[in-house]
Structures are given as C-alpha cells and as structure tokens.
Design a protein around this motif. Structure first.
Motif, PDB file in Angstrom:
ATOM      1  N   ARG A  72       2.602   1.650  -3.364  1.00 42.64           N
ATOM      2  CA  ARG A  72       1.687   2.142  -4.383  1.00 42.64           C
ATOM      3  C   ARG A  72       1.455   3.661  -4.206  1.00 42.64           C
ATOM      4  O   ARG A  72       1.446   4.412  -5.180  1.00 42.64           O
TER       5      ARG A  72
ATOM      6  N   ALA B 194       0.842  -1.204   0.000  1.00 43.94           N
ATOM      7  CA  ALA B 194       0.000   0.000   0.000  1.00 43.94           C
ATOM      8  C   ALA B 194       0.877   1.254   0.000  1.00 43.94           C
ATOM      9  O   ALA B 194       0.653   2.191  -0.774  1.00 43.94           O
ATOM     10  N   GLU B 195       1.914   1.253   0.855  1.00 39.73           N
ATOM     11  CA  GLU B 195       2.821   2.409   0.904  1.00 39.73           C
ATOM     12  C   GLU B 195       3.568   2.557  -0.414  1.00 39.73           C
ATOM     13  O   GLU B 195       3.743   3.666  -0.924  1.00 39.73           O
TER      14      GLU B 195
END
Lengths: 502, 215
Positions: free
Chosen positions: A314, A311-312
C-alpha cells in the motif's frame, strides 16, 4: 663687406691676416699718394688729414691690428714729410705737440671706426639668425597645414566648414561621397538645404549631437548624426562653424529591423530556450516516472511474498500516485510556458514564480555542478505582471549565469538567486561565479545584438529589459569583486502606485 | 534466494530513493539511503559485510563518475552500479572502464537491477575473501624467525638443502629443521604450495645467492 661677414675676424688664418695688413699699408700709401698729388697747390696740412682718412679706412676694412700698423706708418710719414726738418726722421721739440695730436687723432679715429664696425657686424649676424628662424617656422607651418588638410580630406567622417548661418564653405571627400554632391555644388548650399525633415532646426545647436535625416543628391534619405562646433571669430578670420557628419543609416536600419522583428525574435528565443530545456524537462519527468515504475515493481514483489506484506504494498502504491501527480505537475508547468496566451497581468508573488522555475533548471545546474542558493525574503510585496514573462525573465538570467560558469575552473560553484524588498517593490538578483562582465558600460549589455558569447545572438538580455520595462521596472548589471557578475531587476509593488521610487 | 549484504543507494531524488528502498527491502537486502556524496561520506568507512553501491550519475556537488574516480584513487573499491536519467554512450563507457558492474537507465527493469546487485555482492565477497586470505598469509609469514624467512626464500627458488647450507654458512641438518618449521608455520602442503605463497607475498629472491649456488 666680405670681411665683415666672413669668419676670419674671429678665427684668423695666415693668408687672410697678411692680406689685411697689406690692405692697411695700401690705404696709408694711397693717402700719401693723394697728398703728394694735391700737395703743391693746396694747404700743406691736407697731407696729415688724408693720412687720418687712410687710417680710418684701414681700420674699417681690416680691424684693430692692421689699424694700429696704419697709425704707425702714417705717423712716420707725417714726421718725414711734414715736420721740420723735412725729409728726415729727426724730431724737433717744437713739432712734438703736432705729432702727439696727430697720433691722438689717429687713435680716436681708429676706436670710433672699430666700434661702428662691431655694431654693423652684430646687426648682420642678427639678420641672418632672423632669416633662418623665419624659414624654419614657415616649414613647420607648411607641415602642420598639410597635416590638417590631410586630416580634413581623408577623414572617414564627413566634415564641412560653414559660415555661422550654415552656408557651406568647404566639404571633405567623405562628405561629398556621403551626400552625392561635388564640393562646388555644396558650396552653393547651406546645411539646412540638405535636411530632409519637414522642419529643420532653426539654428544649429553648437553642442551638436543630433540625429537627423539628410537628402542625398540622388534623392535618397540618409540618416546622420550631426555635431556642430563654432570656431570663434579672430582678428584675422570671421566666425565659422565646423560640422561633423557621420552616416548612421546602417545602425538605424538595424534598430528599425530589430523593432519590427522583435516579436519574432522573442518567439525564436523562447523556442531556443525550450531546446536548451528539453533535456532538462526530460530528466525532470523521468525521475518521478522511474519512481512510479520501481514502486510498481516493489509493490508486486511485496504482494507475491509469502505471506504478502500488504502495508508495504500500500505504501508503494501511494508513492506511485504521488510521483504520477508530480510528473503531471511538471508537464502542466511546461505547457504554461509554451502557451502563454491569455495571461492578464495580476498581482503575484515573485517568490512563487522563482520557486516554480526551479524544477526546470535543476538538471542544467547539476550538469554543470552548480549549487543554486535560493534566498527569498519572507513577506515580499506582490508585483503586478505576467507570471510566464517574469518566469522567462528569471530563467534567461539564470541560463546566462550558467553559461558564464561553464568551463570556469572555480571551486566556488554557487549561483545565488535572491529576492528582497527594496526600490519601492521587489529586487531580484542572480549572482554567478562566472567569467565576469566585459569592461564596458554595463547598460550596453542590454542593447540588442550586443553579445559576448561566441554563439550568442545578443537578444536575451535585450528581451529581459523589454520585459522588465513593460512591468514598469528597471534592470542592471554589475561586476562582483569576487569575480562573476550580478544581474538584478526591480519591479514596483502592486500597492506601491505602480511606479518605482527613483 | 540467499541474499545477504548491504546496498548503499546515493540518489538526489527522494522519489527514486524511496522506491529503491522498498524494492530492495522486498527481496531482503539491508538498504542505506543517501541524497548526495557528502552525505554518504559522513558515514565513514564501508560496512563490514559485503556491500554494493547504487549511484546516480548526476548528483549535486560531485557527480557519480567523479566520485567513482575518487574512490578508485583512494583504493576503496566497492562494486558500483550506476543509474541515470539519460545515459549516453561515452558516459557508460567511462563508467564501465572504471570498473562499474552495470550501467542502468531509469526507469529500469527490477530484475536487471537485482541481477547487477547480486553480481556486485559476489565480486565484493570474493574481494573480501581474497584480502582475508592475504591477511592470514601475512600473519603466518610474520611468525617465522629471521633465519626461517631466509631459508624459505631459498627453498622456493628450488635449491637443495645442501646448497642452502653452503649459502647461509650453516649445517645441512639445521637447514632441514628450519625447513620443517617453515612448512608447518606457513601451513604449506608442498614446496610448490610454499612457492605460490611466496609469490603472493611478493618475496624477492636474492639474485646474488641464486647465482652463487648455480656456480
């Protein structure tokens, strides 16, 4: 007459006084001698008459005191020689009337003579004073004349004295040098003969101030500013005209050169402006680029972590895309400024123009610790124009403001860029807290080659005016009471008919 | 890699701020972001844990360099790492002279920044320890009685008990007792140790007494 004009009359000194009394006695003595010389043959009463004449003579030459002495002497002489008993001073009663009338005659003669004498003296004094005054006035007039002649001859502007029809009577040296003619030649000409234009003005405008070409003696054309004033006729001289002629060739050539070179200058200025902006642009592109690099490195680290944080990673990647686009946008806007060809005037929002400019100047503002305050009114009317030229215009004004605030030790480091509706369109103003405007007519600031900056060329504001006027607007400058200056321009609204409401 | 500490980032560009935030969190730092100096000042005091300032040179209002001077003037000296779009040599010299840890030009290698941050945190940690040791020392010294402080001042000049007794006009046995108390309360291992403490505390020797005892 020496006694009359001399100072001894009012301020007696002893030898002069004695001389006067001597003269009085001499007068009486002479009268007596004449009396005896004539005595035997003429009437016996001639002696006293001659003595009265002696008294009058003494009074005329010597004044009151000696005159009285003369009367006393004459009376004694009459008593001695002409009254019974003769050759003695004894006074007989019968002779008293004669004596008294003689004395009265003497006194009256004395009084009349003295009065006459005083008048004569006053007249003489007045004449002297008058002569002195005339001499003084003449000297003053001569100085004044000389001063005017010097002014006329040595003046650095050309001056001609002409008849009302323009025929030259006098021409000063500056004019002779300017026109390349001797004064004697000029006297044969009239002002209209000198004019090089095809149709010289019919009569000389007494209010003057027209600019026209004159032909010099060597055939060259000389641009001058001519102002004529009429010297009205007086009872001693006919009406004349004086013409003041100033050589304005240099100024005219400069303006003509400027007009010719204006487009080149504009391009040069644009390049100079770009030079100023180069550092700014580098900074602007560098910011998103360093964002891209750092985000890339961060994404790499998030992916290498155990377990990888997708997530980070991305999020970092999407920031890379965003920053990359921002860099591209800045490059695009620079290209627009460098290559403005093919821009048709079209309705545009001045607010957007100003906003798009901001990234280009942020760095320059930060370098001078200037905080820019944007005050853009909502719903401004659209204006018709060339976005790039208008951007250049605002940019020039802002850079001027930054220059003015450079090195100013003020705590207030704001610059306010404002766009408001007004004057039948939009009014944009740039306000700085700089050194303020010079104390001159502010319109001069927009003249070409007028500059207050040490290294300025004096073309920036002139170009600003050209841009504004080509858009049908006007530009002006004003000093702020708080210090600093405000430059503002008004542009007509697109749907406002294209002209400004005056 | 053990990483503890707070990184305070002051940069007016949001893109740079966000990128740094991500990078520094990825290696386990606590990160705080500020857009300008006033925003940073609104935080109040510095955090209790070791910290390090990552400062942009060009900031609106007050530049990074001016801010560094301002902090130094107020005797608040957190380690500072400067980052700048285009640094010139005079600028970096000025920053380093004023005690900056590092001066990095954007874009920089992440490892260079992280190394500088580690160095900065180490400096801050040492500074904090030192000031904590100093605080302890001051507490100990304050717990001494007036007479004990007088005795300590003379002991550290190397005087013998007998001389101290004469100087202070008390019995030698009393001096011995005071001296024992001083060593215990100050937690000193030896007279040399005590002298070092006196030096750090800046205790002035009384020159008159020293002269008197020398006579």
């Amino acid at each position: 007459m020496t006694f009359l004009s001399g100072p001894t009359w009012s301020r007696p000194d002893i030898p002069a006084l004695l001389a006067r009394y001597g003269i009085a006695m001499l007068c009486v003595g002479l009268a007596l001698a004449f009396g005896f010389l004539l005595g035997p043959d003429v009437d016996v009463k001639l002696g006293p008459l001659l003595l009265i004449a002696g008294v009058v003579l003494a009074a005329w030459f010597t004044g009151l005191g000696p005159g009285l002495l003369a009367i006393i002497l004459a009376t004694l002489a009459v008593e001695y020689f002409w009254t019974e008993p003769v050759y003695s001073f004894i006074i007989v009663r019968d002779e008293l009337p004669l004596m008294i009338s003689f004395i009265l005659c003497g006194v009256v003669g004395l009084g009349l003579t003295l009065q006459r004498r005083r008048r004569e003296q006053e007249a003489a004094e007045n004449r002297v004073t008058l002569e002195r005054r005339v001499a003084e006035r003449t000297a003053q007039l001569r100085i004044s004349e000389e001063r005017w002649r010097n002014l006329f001859e040595t003046s650095s502007v050309g001056i001609a004295i002409t008849e009302p029809n323009g025929k030259v009577l006098r021409a000063n040296q500056a004019l002779q040098a300017m026109l390349g003619y001797e004064e004697s030649t000029l006297r044969l000409m009239s002002l209209s003969d000198l004019m090089a234009g095809s149709s010289p003005p019919e009569d000389l405008d007494p209010r003057g101030g027209l600019e026209l070409p004159l032909r010099r003696g060597d055939g060259q054309v000389l641009w001058v500013s001519l102002s004529v004033s009429v010297i009205p006729a007086s009872d001693r001289s006919p009406a004349l005209a004086s013409a003041v002629i100033v050589d304005i060739s240099a100024r005219r050539h400069a303006i003509e050169d400027w007009r010719r070179g204006q487009s080149e200058v504009a391009r040069a200025t644009r390049l100079t402006t770009m030079g100023v902006l180069a550092a700014s642009i580098a900074h602007e592109v560098n910011q998103p680029l360093s964002g891209v690099v750092t985000n890339g490195q961060a994404a790499d680290r998030w992916l290498r972590a155990d377990p990888p944080d997708l997530a980070e990673a991305r999020a970092a990647l999407s920031r890379i895309v965003r920053d990359g686009n921002r860099a591209a946008e800045i490059i695009r806007s620079i290209r627009n400024i460098l290559d403005p060809v093919g821009e048709e005037p079209k309705p545009l929002s001045i607010g957007k123009v100003i906003e798009r400019l901001m990234p280009l100047i942020e760095n320059e503002l930060a370098a001078q610790n200037i905080v820019l305050v944007l005050d853009l009114a909502p719903n401004l009317p659209k204006v018709t124009g060339d976005a790039v030229q208008l951007q250049q215009l605002v940019l020039n004004l802002v850079l001027n403001g930054i220059d003015a605030m450079r090195g100013q030790r003020t705590t207030d480091r704001r610059m306010i860029v404002r766009a408001l509706a007004g004057e039948g369109g939009v009014v944009v103003s740039v306000e700085d807290r700089g050194s303020g405007l010079p104390d001159i007519n502010h319109d001069r600031l927009f003249e070409p080659f007028y500059t207050t900056k040490a290294e300025g060329m004096g073309v920036g504001l002139a170009i600003c005016r050209t841009v504004v006027e080509s858009h049908g607007g006007r530009i002006w400058a004003e000093s702020l009471s708080s210090g600093g200056a405000r430059f503002a321009f008004a542009l007509p609204a697109t749907d406002g008919g294209g002209t400004l409401v005056p | 890699m053990t990483t503890s500490g707070t990184i305070l980032v002051v940069d007016d560009d949001a893109a740079v701020r966000e990128a740094l935030h991500s990078l520094l969190r990825s290696v386990g730092f606590a990160v705080e972001l500020y857009g300008s100096v006033p925003e940073f000042l609104a935080r109040g005091s510095l955090p209790e844990t070791p910290c390090c300032l990552v400062l942009d040179i060009r900031l609106p209002g007050m530049s990074g360099l001016d801010f560094q001077n301002e902090l130094a003037r107020q005797k608040i000296a957190p380690p500072i790492i400067f980052i700048t779009g285009h640094g010139d040599i005079p600028m970096s010299v000025r920053a380093m002279k004023a005690g900056a840890i590092e001066f990095l030009t954007k874009p920089f290698r992440d490892q260079d920044l992280l190394d500088a941050i580690h160095a900065g945190l180490e400096v801050d940690r040492k500074r904090r320890e030192e000031s904590r040791g100093m605080a302890d020392l001051q507490t100990h010294y304050a717990s001494l009685s007036g007479r004990e402080q007088e005795v300590m001042a003379q002991v550290v000049t190397g005087l013998m008990n007998k001389q101290i007794a004469v100087n202070l006009g008390i019995a030698e046995i009393t001096v011995k007792v005071h001296r024992g108390q001083v060593m215990r309360k100050m937690n000193a291992q030896s007279v040399v140790d005590l002298a070092r403490m006196a030096d750090r505390l800046g205790i002035q020797q009384d020159p008159q007494l020293t002269r008197a005892s020398a006579r």
